[in-house]
Design a protein around this motif. Sequence first.
Motif, PDB file in Angstrom:
ATOM      1  N   ARG A  22      14.109   2.020  12.727  1.00 49.64           N
ATOM      2  CA  ARG A  22      13.886   3.429  12.969  1.00 49.64           C
ATOM      3  C   ARG A  22      13.960   3.722  14.335  1.00 49.64           C
ATOM      4  O   ARG A  22      14.508   4.713  14.930  1.00 49.64           O
ATOM      5  CB  ARG A  22      12.651   3.693  12.210  1.00 49.64           C
ATOM      6  CG  ARG A  22      12.650   4.171  10.764  1.00 49.64           C
ATOM      7  CD  ARG A  22      11.520   4.744  10.018  1.00 49.64           C
ATOM      8  NE  ARG A  22      11.687   5.117   8.747  1.00 49.64           N
ATOM      9  CZ  ARG A  22      10.672   5.293   7.881  1.00 49.64           C
ATOM     10  NH1 ARG A  22       9.693   5.368   8.420  1.00 49.64           N
ATOM     11  NH2 ARG A  22      10.886   5.652   6.751  1.00 49.64           N
ATOM     12  N   LYS A 199      -7.100  -7.136   4.077  1.00 49.37           N
ATOM     13  CA  LYS A 199      -6.747  -6.740   5.625  1.00 49.37           C
ATOM     14  C   LYS A 199      -7.650  -5.867   5.968  1.00 49.37           C
ATOM     15  O   LYS A 199      -7.517  -4.772   5.988  1.00 49.37           O
ATOM     16  CB  LYS A 199      -5.392  -5.888   5.300  1.00 49.37           C
ATOM     17  CG  LYS A 199      -4.322  -6.989   4.819  1.00 49.37           C
ATOM     18  CD  LYS A 199      -3.138  -6.147   4.492  1.00 49.37           C
ATOM     19  CE  LYS A 199      -2.148  -6.948   3.818  1.00 49.37           C
ATOM     20  NZ  LYS A 199      -0.850  -5.978   3.285  1.00 49.37           N
TER      21      LYS A 199
ATOM     22  N   MET B   1      -8.720  -2.153   7.748  1.00 54.50           N
ATOM     23  CA  MET B   1      -7.845  -0.953   8.044  1.00 54.50           C
ATOM     24  C   MET B   1      -7.432  -0.332   6.857  1.00 54.50           C
ATOM     25  O   MET B   1      -6.693   0.778   6.746  1.00 54.50           O
ATOM     26  CB  MET B   1      -6.562  -1.489   8.838  1.00 54.50           C
ATOM     27  CG  MET B   1      -5.716  -2.309   8.382  1.00 54.50           C
ATOM     28  SD  MET B   1      -4.483  -2.898   9.352  1.00 54.50           S
ATOM     29  CE  MET B   1      -3.716  -1.632   9.578  1.00 54.50           C
ATOM     30  N   ASN B   2      -7.913  -0.792   5.523  1.00 54.44           N
ATOM     31  CA  ASN B   2      -7.439  -0.120   4.409  1.00 54.44           C
ATOM     32  C   ASN B   2      -8.482   0.363   3.744  1.00 54.44           C
ATOM     33  O   ASN B   2      -8.545   0.186   2.414  1.00 54.44           O
ATOM     34  CB  ASN B   2      -6.582  -1.108   3.751  1.00 54.44           C
ATOM     35  CG  ASN B   2      -5.190  -1.517   4.303  1.00 54.44           C
ATOM     36  OD1 ASN B   2      -4.380  -0.585   4.496  1.00 54.44           O
ATOM     37  ND2 ASN B   2      -5.039  -2.758   4.575  1.00 54.44           N
ATOM     38  N   ASP B   3      -9.434   0.824   4.251  1.00 56.52           N
ATOM     39  CA  ASP B   3     -10.624   1.634   3.582  1.00 56.52           C
ATOM     40  C   ASP B   3      -9.892   2.738   2.788  1.00 56.52           C
ATOM     41  O   ASP B   3      -9.737   3.962   3.780  1.00 56.52           O
ATOM     42  CB  ASP B   3     -11.642   1.850   4.415  1.00 56.52           C
ATOM     43  CG  ASP B   3     -12.466   0.736   5.050  1.00 56.52           C
ATOM     44  OD1 ASP B   3     -12.091  -0.222   4.343  1.00 56.52           O
ATOM     45  OD2 ASP B   3     -13.100   0.612   5.912  1.00 56.52           O
ATOM     46  N   ARG B  20       0.586  -0.677  -4.076  1.00 60.55           N
ATOM     47  CA  ARG B  20       1.476  -0.028  -3.041  1.00 60.55           C
ATOM     48  C   ARG B  20       2.745  -0.182  -3.128  1.00 60.55           C
ATOM     49  O   ARG B  20       3.485  -1.328  -2.829  1.00 60.55           O
ATOM     50  CB  ARG B  20       0.863  -0.655  -1.548  1.00 60.55           C
ATOM     51  CG  ARG B  20      -0.634  -0.756  -1.180  1.00 60.55           C
ATOM     52  CD  ARG B  20      -0.947  -0.760   0.001  1.00 60.55           C
ATOM     53  NE  ARG B  20      -0.492  -1.893   0.596  1.00 60.55           N
ATOM     54  CZ  ARG B  20      -0.556  -2.157   2.028  1.00 60.55           C
ATOM     55  NH1 ARG B  20      -0.966  -1.269   2.621  1.00 60.55           N
ATOM     56  NH2 ARG B  20      -0.256  -3.427   2.419  1.00 60.55           N
ATOM     57  N   ASP B  22       6.573  -0.053  -2.392  1.00 69.14           N
ATOM     58  CA  ASP B  22       7.382  -0.036  -1.159  1.00 69.14           C
ATOM     59  C   ASP B  22       8.807   0.873  -1.249  1.00 69.14           C
ATOM     60  O   ASP B  22       9.403   0.330  -0.399  1.00 69.14           O
ATOM     61  CB  ASP B  22       7.003  -1.248  -0.228  1.00 69.14           C
ATOM     62  CG  ASP B  22       7.759  -2.296  -0.898  1.00 69.14           C
ATOM     63  OD1 ASP B  22       8.005  -2.363  -2.096  1.00 69.14           O
ATOM     64  OD2 ASP B  22       8.506  -3.237   0.012  1.00 69.14           O
ATOM     65  N   ASN B  63       7.760   6.230   2.265  1.00 64.42           N
ATOM     66  CA  ASN B  63       7.858   7.218   3.497  1.00 64.42           C
ATOM     67  C   ASN B  63       9.354   7.416   4.150  1.00 64.42           C
ATOM     68  O   ASN B  63       9.425   7.686   5.256  1.00 64.42           O
ATOM     69  CB  ASN B  63       6.965   7.018   4.621  1.00 64.42           C
ATOM     70  CG  ASN B  63       7.349   5.692   5.100  1.00 64.42           C
ATOM     71  OD1 ASN B  63       8.307   5.081   4.769  1.00 64.42           O
ATOM     72  ND2 ASN B  63       6.697   5.268   6.428  1.00 64.42           N
ATOM     73  N   ILE B  81       5.562  10.452   2.632  1.00 62.38           N
ATOM     74  CA  ILE B  81       5.787  10.795   3.857  1.00 62.38           C
ATOM     75  C   ILE B  81       5.005  11.804   4.383  1.00 62.38           C
ATOM     76  O   ILE B  81       4.556  12.901   3.450  1.00 62.38           O
ATOM     77  CB  ILE B  81       7.516  10.972   4.160  1.00 62.38           C
ATOM     78  CG1 ILE B  81       7.911  11.140   5.599  1.00 62.38           C
ATOM     79  CG2 ILE B  81       7.503  12.529   3.643  1.00 62.38           C
ATOM     80  CD1 ILE B  81       9.405  11.313   5.650  1.00 62.38           C
TER      81      ILE B  81
END
Lengths: 251, 435
Positions: A22, A199, B1-3, B20, B22, B63, B81
């Motif tokens: 991108r 993560k 970071m994925n709360d 998730r 993709d 997205n 998105i």
Amino acid sequence: MNTTQRVVLFGATSAIAQATARLLVQQGCSLFLVGRNAMKLQALVDDLRVRAAPGQRIESMNADLDLIDGHAHLFDAAEKNLDGIDTVFIAHGALPDQTACEASVPLTLALIHTNALSAIALAGEAANRLQAQGHGLIVAIGSVAGDRGRQSNYVYGASKGMLALFLQGLRNRLAPHGVQVLTIKPGFVDTPMTAAFEKKGPLWATPEHVAHGIVKAMRSRRDEVYLPWFWYWIMLVIRNIPERVFKHMKL
Amino acid sequence: MNDLQSWGRLFPVHSGSVWRPDERSSSLPHPESGGLLAYGQGRSYGDVCLNTGGTLLHTTGLNRLIAFNRSTGILRCEAGITLREILALTVPQGWFLAVTPGTRDVTVGGAIANDVHGKNHHSAGSFGHHVVQMELLRSTNERLLLSPQQQPELFAATVGGLGLTGLIVWAELQLAPIRHAFMTVETTRFANLDEFWLLNAQAERLWPYTVAWIDCLAKNAHQGRGILMAGRHAAAQDELPAWKEQVKTMPVTPPISLVNSLSLRALNTLYWHRAREGVSLSHYVPYFYPLDGISHWNRIYGRAGFYQYQCVLPPEAMQTGIAELLNRIAHSGEGSFLAVLKTFGQRPSAGLLSFPRPGATLALDFPNRGARSLKLFRELDAVVQHAQGAIYPAKDARMSATMFQQSFPQWERFSQWVDPAFSSDFWKRVMQPAK
């Protein structure tokens, strides 16, 4: 006369490659994308075509990069579609289950085939073509895991380490010929490949963040970058722990 | 970071499984227990995006853009998105979202599922009115193409359907043409509510966008004072101002809310007196998205989190009802810097559970002070119920099942279209037997 950067991406549908693609489109590059999953590849092509300006070409071909005999054909197709190649980006790879690899030699070798041998085959093919034309850039994604063998991840680490060493030699060989070789060593990146991990914490980066680092490194003609930058210092420490001590550590 | 958490930070972080997707061709997983629910950017305030004990379908990987027709302004994109990504692509090409909420950081799927509205409801309706078609993935892994013409009932259930009819995979949106990124904005102060109603009626005839900020703590003679901001996409200009977005971050969550009656009163008074009246040219970002300039602004309310109370009152009851609500809020000393008043237009909403309906809508944030907050909300509920109004599910964390069922009379018709494998904390809460 060609007036855009022409980039071939192998493993184009991986999260890091997709984010990089991108940015490259934003910068005006024409792309030839190679990926294994046909539907995912087409979705990426659609996305990039919406973003691209009229003169930019976004083409693709579906392929399993484990089949090394097919590589030359992919390069030919890319050259034909883009009227030549300026940059080759090697981004495919797999993260194996370490315990499963320990239990199975064939699995270990298959992983090394995908991450190291097929990537080396692509880099070698790219090197010969770019050397002949006297300019170009080869970018490949290694890993911080390739800097030192650790019990938790040494099969993946060995494959990435082999790739990094090969690229190092290639860089040395190609430097007089105007061809740049760039090794990217990402740390923990939040992608579908690492879906099985918890993560949390400041060490995890997004694919977009890593992609920005890659594009910057490409532009500034770097040889090797750790992404994000702090991995350079972490790995400096890890590489320098004496083996006598390291072998007893749980990493 | 994925709360995975909702914006009001009132509920615990999601501890169940997360899936998730993709790519848009992925099939749905079979939930072990607790059902499925799409989760995008977590910008709904209460529990419509939460699914305790179940699986969240985290859609940020969906997205991709699919197609954009630059002459008709029809954009097809995956549902994960964000509006920010869309605007970044389309504004320089002369197209804007036909309807936008007060933040760009929501997904297209979330905007459809909450049938969000914006400052132009009186001229353009809500988000769902501009959905040309969309693909819905049901838990049977059946893919359905929905539009107002094709499967109109399921389309109406999915617009404003709070994600309960299945996973919205992609959507096609009709965008609106603009000349450039700037807006013509007219700022006018009003001294009280009576002035607001007059001014607003006038502004609605002349401007596609209108919204008012209200000083929710002003009492007596000042009650209902505020600032009306009317706007339109500006005509082509000889010269455009330079504009660069500057983002600040709220770096930490303070132990207690920084918004309290003292800080609030000072801030509101200052804001009212400093407002510059007149017509000016403003970039679309500060006009539509003033809070996007402070990332994680929700942290300002401290560890206990905050509620947003947003209701709509029908035209015949709105003048007395809004005055009564402001009265009670001013006396409680609670409330926020961000109190927003806006009138909705006549256009019937596209969704069975859509919130927008003719009348006036008032929205305010409240720091969570436990029982004290809940007591105030019950008082406000009584005013809303008396006026036969409704509360906005996207903002809600506590309305009663009775209140929901009364104010969303189509809920029974809607519930026939709920995918049996989908659920949410909100839905479980409001589907308890009404008392």
